[in-house]
Design a protein around this motif. Structure first.
Motif, PDB file in Angstrom:
ATOM      1  N   SER A  56       0.796  -1.152   0.180  1.00  0.00           N
ATOM      2  CA  SER A  56      -0.065  -0.108   0.173  1.00  0.00           C
ATOM      3  C   SER A  56       0.830   1.108   0.002  1.00  0.00           C
ATOM      4  N   PRO A  57       0.422   2.224  -0.577  1.00  0.00           N
ATOM      5  CA  PRO A  57       1.070   3.532  -0.633  1.00  0.00           C
ATOM      6  C   PRO A  57       1.554   4.176   0.819  1.00  0.00           C
ATOM      7  N   PRO A  58       2.589   4.995   0.955  1.00  0.00           N
ATOM      8  CA  PRO A  58       2.998   5.252   2.198  1.00  0.00           C
ATOM      9  C   PRO A  58       1.912   6.428   2.971  1.00  0.00           C
ATOM     10  N   CYS A  59       1.225   7.071   1.869  1.00  0.00           N
ATOM     11  CA  CYS A  59       0.387   8.141   2.311  1.00  0.00           C
ATOM     12  C   CYS A  59      -0.971   7.996   1.602  1.00  0.00           C
ATOM     13  N   HIS A  60      -2.143   8.604   1.858  1.00  0.00           N
ATOM     14  CA  HIS A  60      -3.377   8.444   1.153  1.00  0.00           C
ATOM     15  C   HIS A  60      -3.445   9.174  -0.226  1.00  0.00           C
ATOM     16  N   SER A  61      -2.485  10.071  -0.365  1.00  0.00           N
ATOM     17  CA  SER A  61      -2.547  11.038  -1.597  1.00  0.00           C
ATOM     18  C   SER A  61      -1.220  10.709  -2.508  1.00  0.00           C
ATOM     19  N   CYS A  62      -0.630   9.701  -2.123  1.00  0.00           N
ATOM     20  CA  CYS A  62       0.542   9.093  -2.873  1.00  0.00           C
ATOM     21  C   CYS A  62       0.113   8.575  -4.235  1.00  0.00           C
ATOM     22  N   ASP A  63       0.834   8.881  -5.298  1.00  0.00           N
ATOM     23  CA  ASP A  63       0.810   7.942  -6.542  1.00  0.00           C
ATOM     24  C   ASP A  63       1.945   7.570  -6.806  1.00  0.00           C
ATOM     25  N   GLN A  64       1.922   6.212  -7.267  1.00  0.00           N
ATOM     26  CA  GLN A  64       3.374   5.482  -7.464  1.00  0.00           C
ATOM     27  C   GLN A  64       3.871   6.187  -8.928  1.00  0.00           C
ATOM     28  N   ILE A  65       5.187   6.422  -8.853  1.00  0.00           N
ATOM     29  CA  ILE A  65       5.636   6.882 -10.376  1.00  0.00           C
ATOM     30  C   ILE A  65       6.347   5.953 -11.113  1.00  0.00           C
ATOM     31  N   PHE A  66       7.363   5.020 -10.189  1.00  0.00           N
ATOM     32  CA  PHE A  66       8.022   3.853 -11.055  1.00  0.00           C
ATOM     33  C   PHE A  66       8.743   3.159  -9.833  1.00  0.00           C
ATOM     34  N   ILE A  67       9.590   2.038 -10.473  1.00  0.00           N
ATOM     35  CA  ILE A  67       9.996   1.232  -9.510  1.00  0.00           C
ATOM     36  C   ILE A  67      11.539   0.908 -10.034  1.00  0.00           C
ATOM     37  N   LYS A  68      12.443   1.237  -9.337  1.00  0.00           N
ATOM     38  CA  LYS A  68      13.719   1.199  -9.341  1.00  0.00           C
ATOM     39  C   LYS A  68      14.571   0.387  -8.607  1.00  0.00           C
ATOM     40  N   ASN A  69      15.196  -0.513  -9.354  1.00  0.00           N
ATOM     41  CA  ASN A  69      15.918  -1.662  -8.351  1.00  0.00           C
ATOM     42  C   ASN A  69      15.178  -1.893  -7.128  1.00  0.00           C
ATOM     43  N   SER A  70      14.035  -2.450  -6.958  1.00  0.00           N
ATOM     44  CA  SER A  70      13.284  -2.828  -6.061  1.00  0.00           C
ATOM     45  C   SER A  70      12.930  -1.779  -5.092  1.00  0.00           C
ATOM     46  N   THR A  71      13.140  -0.437  -5.565  1.00  0.00           N
ATOM     47  CA  THR A  71      12.734   0.665  -4.903  1.00  0.00           C
ATOM     48  C   THR A  71      11.499   1.146  -5.518  1.00  0.00           C
TER      49      THR A  71
END
Length: 409
Positions: A56-71
């Motif tokens: 789940s996102p770390p905050c309510h209004s967060c949007d995922q941008i990308f995943i880099k090296n498992s991050t």
């Protein structure tokens, strides 16, 4: 920081994660709060630990941008970045976020630590500079005021006054110049006063001898020479009067003289003025008076006598037939006027008449028996006793002198 590239943000996250792993389980670690409460704030960054992360996102209004090296990298609606790193060899994830409180515009400007520090530093510098400027200026102001007081006393006639030379520049150089000038002036004035007082005393000795010889010759002389001897006596009296007036004027104009120090007392000016007028020779001149009754003043009787007597004598000497004297009380002062119906004084000569040995026109020449010292003595006595003498045209066609005596509460 808001314009930093996301790669810079991730490098910061890698750094904090690496430091956390290295200091984990060590004493006095910078990450003790993170170990104990799973949350820690480092100024512009917030660190968290999540066990068994459910994606789940770390905050309510967060949007995922990308995943880099498992991050996994997120961004919220305020444009703040967050990244979630897996912690090696554990079931925890390291959440690295930009501190929303630090970047929030809702924080009042006067509560910002950086702004408070800058303002405190600015005010401290301004205060130190103000004190550094004020203290020398205040000292300079005190020195200037002291110098002005010395200059004022010297101008009032206290010729022994000197400025303090033990002061910093530029007042020191100014004081030295003033003292040099004061020494020269005092020396010349003292020489003039000694001369003015010594000459009349020296003249009186030969005059006494001339008087004695004249009296002896009068005894042996024939009757037809009596008039000549009388003329000699008159000339001797004139010179005696002249020398006496010179000595008196010299003492009056010397501030160092204690002989004419003022001693004020309550005087019934109405009675005093009548007595002075009655004691003076009239020379067949008609004198009229308009004197208000029972006006009591606090003044120096000697100075008042010198002023009144010389003004009345002057009016009697130069009038054609009539002298008018008045005494009137006003709200803040008492006015004594002496006016005559003589030829008058030109307006352009009003100041000149108070100079010693001043003779202005045909109506005021040596034939009248005057030497031009009466008004000078009156002016000096008035100045010494803080009185004022005003001069203007008389309603009798001659000249009017007014003595202004302030009333004291």
């Amino acid at each position: 920081m808001r314009k930093a590239d996301i790669d810079v943000f991730l490098k910061d996250g890698d750094f904090f994660l690496d430091q956390y792993i290295k200091q984990k389980d060590k004493e006095n670690s910078l990450y003790d709060d993170l170990e104990n409460s799973n949350h820690e704030v480092f100024y512009i960054f917030t660190l968290k630990l999540i066990s068994h992360w459910d994606k789940s996102p770390p905050c309510h209004s967060c949007d995922q941008i990308f995943i880099k090296n498992s991050t996994v990298v997120y961004v919220n609606e305020s444009g703040l970045y967050s990244a979630i790193y897996p912690v090696p060899n554990s079931n925890q994830h390291f959440v690295f976020s930009e501190n929303a409180d630090f970047f929030s515009d809702e924080t009042a400007w006067y509560k910002e630590p950086t702004i408070i520090f800058i303002l405190t530093l600015t005010f401290s510098i301004v205060f130190i500079l103000s004190v550094a400027i004020y203290l020398p200026l205040r000292q300079l102001q005190k020195q200037t005021q002291t110098f002005q007081q010395t200059q004022r006393k010297f101008g009032l006639g206290k010729l022994s006054e000197r400025a303090n030379e033990q002061v910093p520049e530029p007042i020191k150089k100014l004081s030295q110049s003033f003292n040099k000038m004061a020494d020269e002036i005092e020396s010349r004035v003292i020489q003039s006063q000694i001369f003015a007082q010594a000459i009349p005393h020296e003249v009186r000795t030969p005059l006494s001898r001339i008087q004695l010889v004249n009296d002896l010759l009068r005894i042996k002389s024939q009757a037809e020479n009596t008039e000549l001897h009388d003329d000699i006596d008159t000339y001797i009296d004139d010179i005696n009067n002249l020398t006496s007036n010179i000595i008196m004027l010299s003492k009056l104009t010397s501030m160092e003289s204690s002989f004419y120090e003022t001693h004020k007392s309550n005087i019934n000016m109405s009675v005093y003025l009548r007595s002075r007028v009655e004691s003076l020779p009239k020379n067949n001149i008609r004198i009229t008076r308009d004197i208000t009754e029972d006006i009591v003043l606090r003044c120096d009787s000697t100075m008042a006598r010198l002023v009144i007597d010389n003004l009345v004598k002057n009016a009697i000497k130069y009038t054609h037939s009539h002298v008018h004297i008045s005494l009137k009380e006003h709200q803040e002062y008492v006015e004594i006027t002496v006016e005559d119906n003589g030829s008058g004084i030109p307006r352009c000569k009003y100041k000149e008449v108070f100079l010693p040995f001043s003779r202005l026109d045909k109506s005021r020449n040596s034939k009248t028996g005057g030497f031009g010292l009466g008004l000078a003595i009156a002016s000096a006595a008035a100045h010494r006793s803080h009185l004022a003498i005003e001069i203007k045209e008389s309603t009798l066609s001659g000249t009017q002198f007014s003595i202004i005596i302030p009333t004291e509460s």
